[in-house]
Design an enzyme around this catalytic site. Sequence first.
Site, PDB file in Angstrom:
ATOM      1  N   TRP A  16       0.828  -1.215   0.000  1.00 52.93           N
ATOM      2  CA  TRP A  16       0.000   0.000   0.000  1.00 52.93           C
ATOM      3  C   TRP A  16       0.858   1.258   0.000  1.00 52.93           C
ATOM      4  O   TRP A  16       0.533   2.248  -0.662  1.00 52.93           O
ATOM      5  CB  TRP A  16      -0.992  -0.014   1.162  1.00 52.93           C
ATOM      6  CG  TRP A  16      -2.026  -1.078   0.956  1.00 52.93           C
ATOM      7  CD1 TRP A  16      -2.153  -2.238   1.653  1.00 52.93           C
ATOM      8  CD2 TRP A  16      -3.045  -1.107  -0.065  1.00 52.93           C
ATOM      9  NE1 TRP A  16      -3.184  -2.987   1.138  1.00 52.93           N
ATOM     10  CE2 TRP A  16      -3.755  -2.322   0.087  1.00 52.93           C
ATOM     11  CE3 TRP A  16      -3.414  -0.242  -1.090  1.00 52.93           C
ATOM     12  CZ2 TRP A  16      -4.825  -2.684  -0.743  1.00 52.93           C
ATOM     13  CZ3 TRP A  16      -4.476  -0.590  -1.914  1.00 52.93           C
ATOM     14  CH2 TRP A  16      -5.163  -1.796  -1.739  1.00 52.93           C
ATOM     15  N   ASP A  64      -1.258   6.229   6.823  1.00 55.50           N
ATOM     16  CA  ASP A  64      -2.346   5.394   6.303  1.00 55.50           C
ATOM     17  C   ASP A  64      -2.597   4.302   7.353  1.00 55.50           C
ATOM     18  O   ASP A  64      -1.839   3.347   7.463  1.00 55.50           O
ATOM     19  CB  ASP A  64      -1.930   4.774   4.965  1.00 55.50           C
ATOM     20  CG  ASP A  64      -2.979   3.799   4.429  1.00 55.50           C
ATOM     21  OD1 ASP A  64      -4.012   3.584   5.103  1.00 55.50           O
ATOM     22  OD2 ASP A  64      -2.749   3.255   3.329  1.00 55.50           O
ATOM     23  N   LYS A  80     -12.364  -2.023   7.582  1.00 54.49           N
ATOM     24  CA  LYS A  80     -11.725  -3.064   8.381  1.00 54.49           C
ATOM     25  C   LYS A  80     -12.161  -2.933   9.850  1.00 54.49           C
ATOM     26  O   LYS A  80     -12.834  -3.801  10.379  1.00 54.49           O
ATOM     27  CB  LYS A  80     -10.205  -3.014   8.239  1.00 54.49           C
ATOM     28  CG  LYS A  80      -9.748  -3.390   6.827  1.00 54.49           C
ATOM     29  CD  LYS A  80      -8.794  -2.372   6.328  1.00 54.49           C
ATOM     30  CE  LYS A  80      -8.282  -2.476   4.917  1.00 54.49           C
ATOM     31  NZ  LYS A  80      -8.562  -3.568   4.059  1.00 54.49           N
TER      32      LYS A  80
HETATM   33  C1  LIG Z   1      -3.302  -0.120   4.307  1.00 56.21           C
HETATM   34  C2  LIG Z   1      -4.270   0.107   3.191  1.00 56.21           C
HETATM   35  N1  LIG Z   1      -4.241   1.263   2.507  1.00 56.21           N
HETATM   36  C3  LIG Z   1      -5.085   1.517   1.505  1.00 56.21           C
HETATM   37  C4  LIG Z   1      -6.035   0.616   1.123  1.00 56.21           C
HETATM   38  C5  LIG Z   1      -6.970   0.942  -0.019  1.00 56.21           C
HETATM   39  O1  LIG Z   1      -8.198   1.199   0.508  1.00 56.21           O
HETATM   40  P1  LIG Z   1      -9.496   1.481  -0.401  1.00 56.21           P
HETATM   41  O2  LIG Z   1      -9.873   0.189  -1.019  1.00 56.21           O
HETATM   42  O3  LIG Z   1     -10.464   1.997   0.618  1.00 56.21           O
HETATM   43  O4  LIG Z   1      -9.125   2.499  -1.408  1.00 56.21           O
HETATM   44  C6  LIG Z   1      -6.133  -0.601   1.807  1.00 56.21           C
HETATM   45  C7  LIG Z   1      -7.168  -1.589   1.402  1.00 56.21           C
HETATM   46  O5  LIG Z   1      -7.214  -2.712   1.789  1.00 56.21           O
HETATM   47  C8  LIG Z   1      -5.236  -0.863   2.857  1.00 56.21           C
HETATM   48  O6  LIG Z   1      -5.276  -2.016   3.522  1.00 56.21           O
END
Ligand SMILES: Cc1ncc(COP(=O)(O)O)c(C=O)c1O
Length: 361
Positions: free
Chosen positions: A103, A173, A197
Amino acid sequence: MTERIFNFSAGPAVLPVPVLEQARDELLGLPGVGMSVMEISHRSKTFDEIIAGAESNLRELMGIPENYHVLFLQGGASLQFSMIPMNLLGEGQSADYVITGSWGKKALKEAKKQGAAAVAADMADSRYSRVPDDGELKLNPDAAYVHMTSNETIEGVEFKAEPETNGVPLINDASSNICSRPIDVSKHALIYAGAQKNLGPSGVTVVIIREDLLERIPAGLHTMLDYRTHAENGSLYNTPNTWGIYILNLVCEWAVEQGGLASIHQRNEEKARKIYDQIDASDFYRGHAARDARSLMNVTFRLPSEELEKKFATEATAAGLDGLKGHRSVGGIRASIYNAFPVEGVDALTQFMREFERTNG
Ligand SMILES: Cc1ncc(COP(=O)(O)O)c(C=O)c1O
């Protein structure tokens, strides 16, 4: 009642049963309103109370100081990968990114489209099994901000403390470990998380942003992409995800009733310890993360072969343990055990692991 199986999905993920029950009971009509939350105006008094409740419950739970705005946005955490540099990476500035997994890499990719973004550390050499010590970070004292991912959902590695950024604004994040433990919000300039989550359904993104950051935002940004729009309008500039915010409010109330984040953290540690102990009990299972970076939310491990991993996931599903297949990019097994995941499910998994090893080891 419908039978529920143990849901190890990484997200959208398991929600607290009392929250689902209340939502079910109120689906046809909120008490005294006679309409569902999905059918009422986002400008109604009823929804005003819901969104105010969501904000104040989240503030109470996380100890969010007064000088931070709490925003409920859309577009997922992924849109924040772009909004953060668009709002906060000024002309001629550079931002530092700490890469501990998949991510963080995605966040960096978007930042580079906006301006200069440097890698303060990249744990690729460890196959994203570790997080860096402060001494490993190459930080630019003039950076616009430092971006980190406190829990990498796919690899299952988690920071146990915030890195020291020496006054450079820290952006986190926290999508996959928000509200899993107490944190000092004031050490951060901005925290963001997709709700799906630990906070509710998908479609709501929480952004907790320190007031003074709004002053840096360049003029001329598109209205919906500008944090000021949402801060000035209490997240009601346009139609928000009313259903998502309603559930998020119920989840926060549930978390407060659980004793708050200290109690939740203790339970999360106990749940994770049980699975890691099972992994460590023999050589059959191999944990991915280094011990001091092991995630309490996403437990990742391998088996002796990919065939056995496939068999494990298939047989686990048949036994009522769903969602254990690792992310397609890394393989292996991943047990996501967010706040609402019950300890009985963890016990069922460790028992299944013992039995699987006995018959396949
Ligand atoms: C740590 C992290 N950042 C970003 C995201 C992306 O999130 P979204 O699907 O809400 O854009 C996720 C999705 O699982 C994630 O686990």
